[in-house]
Design an enzyme around this catalytic site. Structure first.
Site, short mmCIF file in Angstrom:
data_model
loop_
_atom_site.label_atom_id
_atom_site.label_comp_id
_atom_site.label_asym_id
_atom_site.label_seq_id
_atom_site.Cartn_x
_atom_site.Cartn_y
_atom_site.Cartn_z
N ASN A 186 0.81 -1.23 0.00
CA ASN A 186 0.00 0.00 0.00
C ASN A 186 0.83 1.27 0.00
OD1 ASN A 186 0.99 0.28 2.57
ND2 ASN A 186 -0.98 0.11 3.62
N LYS A 187 2.14 1.18 -0.18
CA LYS A 187 2.99 2.38 -0.15
C LYS A 187 2.96 3.09 -1.51
CE LYS A 187 3.79 1.84 4.17
NZ LYS A 187 4.62 0.92 4.87
#
Ligand SMILES: *Cc1c(COP(=O)(O)O)cnc(C)c1O
Length: 387
Positions: A186-187
């Site tokens: 999710n970065k």
């Protein structure tokens, strides 16, 4: 008719990434190899500093552990960090038998408060571990100044901070001992799982490279290069298994190229949210100063005191409208392990505690369509105005 659920986060993986992974699989080289090397070189080029060494690892957690190990953190030492972070930031200090000293945030930035860092220094303090929360740069000039005056090392948790800038310099090039980026799913870019340890310190880089893969030192036989057979190696320490695979690096090579375009889209969505919520009893996330970049890894809303609704109810209402939300983070001082180990009380961290009780993170990612963004805006406005 109800719409499909809008997840809190999703990666954006394109055909180039898929083709590169397939090429890696067909090449026969699936673990650390030529693509990992290329990814490290591309990352150094992205940072634009030929002095910088980039060491690919299989997570940011691994990178933080390697960085602290390389600067010699060990039992009896203290490392100062923020309570307002993910446990990975702090757990690595405990891996090494050292102690974590948690301090509160500055509520105007949500980042570690440099004044509290200075106040927390003891004769045992060895390092400061700032986190660029949500993607807004920590005041690194203040942190580096404190470190210089007290003879401390600095390792930056930049899991949120690609491509964040401070005074127009990318995080990673600010002059700390090491900076660690995350490529978790999710970065701002992903390799599935992965991270990058970045440093200008040649000794630190050398140690981290040895410890990244079982403590194998190939430089040990440099002086015999011509005579030593290819199967020979020396173990100089009980190292770790923290290398990045070429399968992951294949994703990273193309995700990194897309970072500038990803950033434009994230900034667009953030600006749309800021404008759409300006009239509501919500505290907007702090922004970067003019000319600097906020990576907008997270968009964190805080419910104003004038809004009677509880944060938990707000999130439930978002879910009821099919929109995923999250909370970043449950502060470490509330987590049983950290709370009990150090006897921590919420009153010691009033700003993080207050933020925690009133905050939620709403979806912000490049794979969102304009319609998705408007859907989030409509939901937030409805919940605030007609709860
Ligand atoms: C994601 C994250 C990490 C850990 O990253 P991994 O690559 O999953 O190990 C560390 N610190 C912060 C603040 C994070 O958000």
């Amino acid at each position: 008719m109800s719409q499909a659920f809008l997840p809190f986060a999703l990666p954006e993986i394109g055909q180039e990434e898929i083709d590169e992974v397939v090429d890696t699989l067909r090449s026969g080289w699936v673990t650390t190899g030529p693509k990992t090397r290329r990814f490290e070189q591309a990352f150094a080029e992205f940072l634009g500093d030929p002095q910088i060494e980039c060491i690919a690892v299989n997570s940011a957690t691994a990178g933080l552990h390697l960085a602290l190990e390389a600067i010699g953190i060990g039992p009896g030492d203290e490392v100062i960090t923020t309570t307002h972070t993910f446990t990975a930031t702090a757990e690595v200090v405990r891996y090494l038998g050292a102690d974590v000293v948690l301090v509160d945030i500055d509520p105007s930035t949500m980042n570690i408060d440099p004044r509290l860092v200075e106040a927390a220094i003891t004769p045992r303090t060895k390092a400061i571990l700032p986190v660029h929360y949500a993607g807004l740069a920590v005041d690194m000039l203040a942190i580096l100044d404190i470190a210089r005056r007290h003879g401390l090392r600095v390792v930056e948790d930049a899991a949120h901070a690609l491509p964040t800038t401070l005074e127009k310099e990318l995080i990673g090039t600010m002059g700390s001992d090491a900076t660690v980026f995350s490529f978790y799913a999710n970065k701002t870019m992903t390799t599935g799982e992965g991270g990058m340890l970045v440093t200008r310190n040649a000794e630190l880089a050398k140690r981290a490279k040895v410890m990244r893969l079982h403590g194998i030192n190939r430089d040990a036989f440099d002086r015999f290069t011509a005579k030593v057979p290819s199967w020979y190696y020396e173990i100089v320490a009980p190292g770790f298994k923290y290398n990045l695979t070429d399968i992951a690096a294949a994703l990273g090579l193309h995700q990194l190229k897309r970072i500038p375009a990803f950033q434009v889209r994230r900034e667009q969505i953030a600006q749309r949210y800021l404008e759409a919520f300006a009239d509501l009893p919500l505290v907007m996330p702090p922004q970067a100063v003019e000319g600097d970049t906020h990576s907008w890894h997270l968009f964190v809303l805080r419910l104003d005191d004038s809004l009677e609704m509880e944060r938990d109810a707000f999130i439930e209402q978002m879910f009821a409208r099919g929109i995923g939300c999250s909370v970043h983070y449950i502060p470490l001082h509330l987590q049983p392990y950290w709370r009990d180990r150090y006897g921590l009380k919420p009153e010691q961290f009033p700003h993080s505690q207050k933020a925690y009780e009133r905050m939620l993170s709403i979806p912000l990612y490049t794979a969102m369509s304009d319609a998705d963004v408007e859907r989030v805006i409509t939901a937030v406005r409805e919940i605030v105005l007609a709860p």
